[in-house]
Scaffold this active site. Structure first.
Site, mmCIF file in Angstrom:
data_model
loop_
_atom_site.group_PDB
_atom_site.id
_atom_site.type_symbol
_atom_site.label_atom_id
_atom_site.label_comp_id
_atom_site.label_asym_id
_atom_site.label_seq_id
_atom_site.Cartn_x
_atom_site.Cartn_y
_atom_site.Cartn_z
ATOM 1 N N SER A 51 81.167 22.480 55.380
ATOM 2 C CA SER A 51 79.958 21.644 55.614
ATOM 3 C C SER A 51 79.726 20.772 54.473
ATOM 4 O O SER A 51 80.597 20.766 53.263
ATOM 5 C CB SER A 51 79.026 22.581 55.787
ATOM 6 O OG SER A 51 78.574 23.392 54.465
ATOM 7 N N TYR A 235 66.894 23.349 37.949
ATOM 8 C CA TYR A 235 68.310 22.841 38.239
ATOM 9 C C TYR A 235 68.972 22.782 37.030
ATOM 10 O O TYR A 235 69.428 23.829 36.449
ATOM 11 C CB TYR A 235 68.236 21.633 39.027
ATOM 12 C CG TYR A 235 69.373 21.450 39.674
ATOM 13 C CD1 TYR A 235 69.691 21.903 41.075
ATOM 14 C CD2 TYR A 235 70.800 21.033 39.046
ATOM 15 C CE1 TYR A 235 71.047 21.899 41.586
ATOM 16 C CE2 TYR A 235 72.164 21.279 39.685
ATOM 17 C CZ TYR A 235 72.076 21.620 41.168
ATOM 18 O OH TYR A 235 73.487 21.398 41.853
#
Length: 400
Positions: A51, A235
């Protein structure tokens, strides 16, 4: 069975095999429309190929460069009573379309972190391809089973130092909320580096090198995201960022090793996209909805497939054979358009103004949701979702 979407948290627990196949075909057609990748790779291993960016890399190699590909992933097949994972159907579709064009395609379904997966990939390469000239490392996993001890280590999506609070979107209720995340402990940071850092990438390349299956000039690339100060606390400056910095460390070590045979290792810093991986990160869905709207308006929008095609044709495999442009850390930067000052300033200005009421108007939030559901094979034009489909899709895959 008739399969409808069922969403729980940030995942869709059902998948549609026909829809997943349509997604793969769309990416293949996009690749073919771009024309061949001159000087592209011919024998490619993709670790994490089912994916997102990994799947797009496999498609670019096969349908853009005519490459033989081996894909490694960890997915669940469907049974007569339950659909499989989207990655299973994506991989089955890829295999079907690749074989229809006479392209070599083999897949390994198992834990990519294990010694067994590496040994099986090497065995396949030796038997069928001899050597490989590209290794794509695109794993996104919340957990890693250490291959020697069997210990399970989990990653954390947390800030470092202090709690992080920000405006975010509740994707179940379509409302703007205040999201708060407690900081990671030292152990959680170390564990995140163990799971999402560069160690396993190095283990793969070392195993392949020792087995003598890396061709002269072999290139390897691993994928990363840096973003800007809008997402840095959760992040780049968070536990996940520490893991991505470890990916940079591994890239330098691997680059030194591969340079001896005329090859290279780079981290490719990619743009934010709608994937199962990014949807799990707090704040990312809202940021993506904002940045996508602006990038579409500027004619700069790219999905996974467009990004990877640009990486292949304008960075790693340029038509004139010249070396790719890299940043001061030897990284390939494909986030250059997203990080343009005007794009980021737009997001900075917009962020504090977003409310539940103006969310659909000021951002591409509902486009984000449509793209998210599409990852699982739903909401695709031309597919009859009331039709009976067979969730059991078999293909040429080695089960570990």
């Amino acid at each position: 069975m008739i399969i409808k979407p069922k969403i729980r948290g940030f995942i869709c627990t059902t998948t549609h095999p026909v829809g997943c196949e349509a997604n793969v075909l769309e990416q293949i057609n996009l690749t073919k429309a771009r024309g061949p990748i001159v000087n592209g790779p011919k024998r490619v291993l993709v670790v994490g190929s089912s994916s997102g960016y990994g799947l797009s890399s496999r498609i670019a190699a096969a349908f853009g460069s005519g490459a033989a590909t081996i894909g490694v992933f960890f997915e669940k097949p469907g049974t007569e009573s339950k659909p499989g994972t989207a990655g299973w159907y994506n991989s089955a579709a890829f295999d079907k379309f690749a074989k229809a064009e006479g392209l070599y395609s083999k897949s390994i379904n198992g834990d990519a972190f294990s010694h067994e997966a590496k040994a099986k990939a090497i065995e396949l390469i030796k038997a069928d391809l001899g050597q490989i000239d590209m290794v794509v490392y695109s794993l996104a996993s919340p957990v890693r089973k250490l291959p020697d001890s069997g210990e399970l280590v989990r990653s954390s999506l947390k800030p470092i130092g202090q709690p992080y609070s920000s405006t975010a979107v509740d994707t179940n209720k379509d409302t703007i909320i205040e999201a708060s995340v407690e900081p990671a402990t030292e152990q959680e940071i170390a564990d995140t580096v163990t799971v999402m850092g560069g160690q396993d990438w190095e283990l793969w390349l070392n195993a392949l090198d020792e087995a003598g299956v890396l061709a002269e000039g072999c290139k390897t690339v691993a994928y990363s995201y840096i973003g800007t100060e809008l997402t840095w606390p959760i992040y780049w400056h968070g536990a996940l960022g520490k893991a991505k910095m470890d990916l940079d460390r591994a890239a330098h070590a691997l680059n030194d090793k591969l340079a001896a045979k005329g090859g290279s290792a780079n981290v490719a810093v990619l743009k934010s996209v709608v994937t199962q991986a990014s949807s799990a990160i707090p704040v990312m869905p809202l940021y993506i909805a904002m940045v996508f709207k602006k990038m579409r308006a500027e004619g700069l929008h790219e999905g996974c497939m467009e990004q990877i095609l640009r990486m292949f044709s304008e960075r790693l495999y340029k038509a004139d054979g010249s070396a790719p442009e890299v940043d001061e850390d030897n990284r390939l930067r494909l986030d250059d358009w997203e990080l343009r000052d005007d794009i980021q300033q737009h997001c900075r200005d917009l962020w504090p103004q977003i409310t539940t009421e103006n969310l659909p108007e000021l951002t591409d939030y509902f486009e984000y949701k449509a793209e998210f559901i599409k990852l699982f094979g739903f909401g695709i034009e031309g597919i009859d979702y009331d039709a009976d489909v067979n969730p059991e899709v078999n293909f040429d895959v080695i089960e570990l």
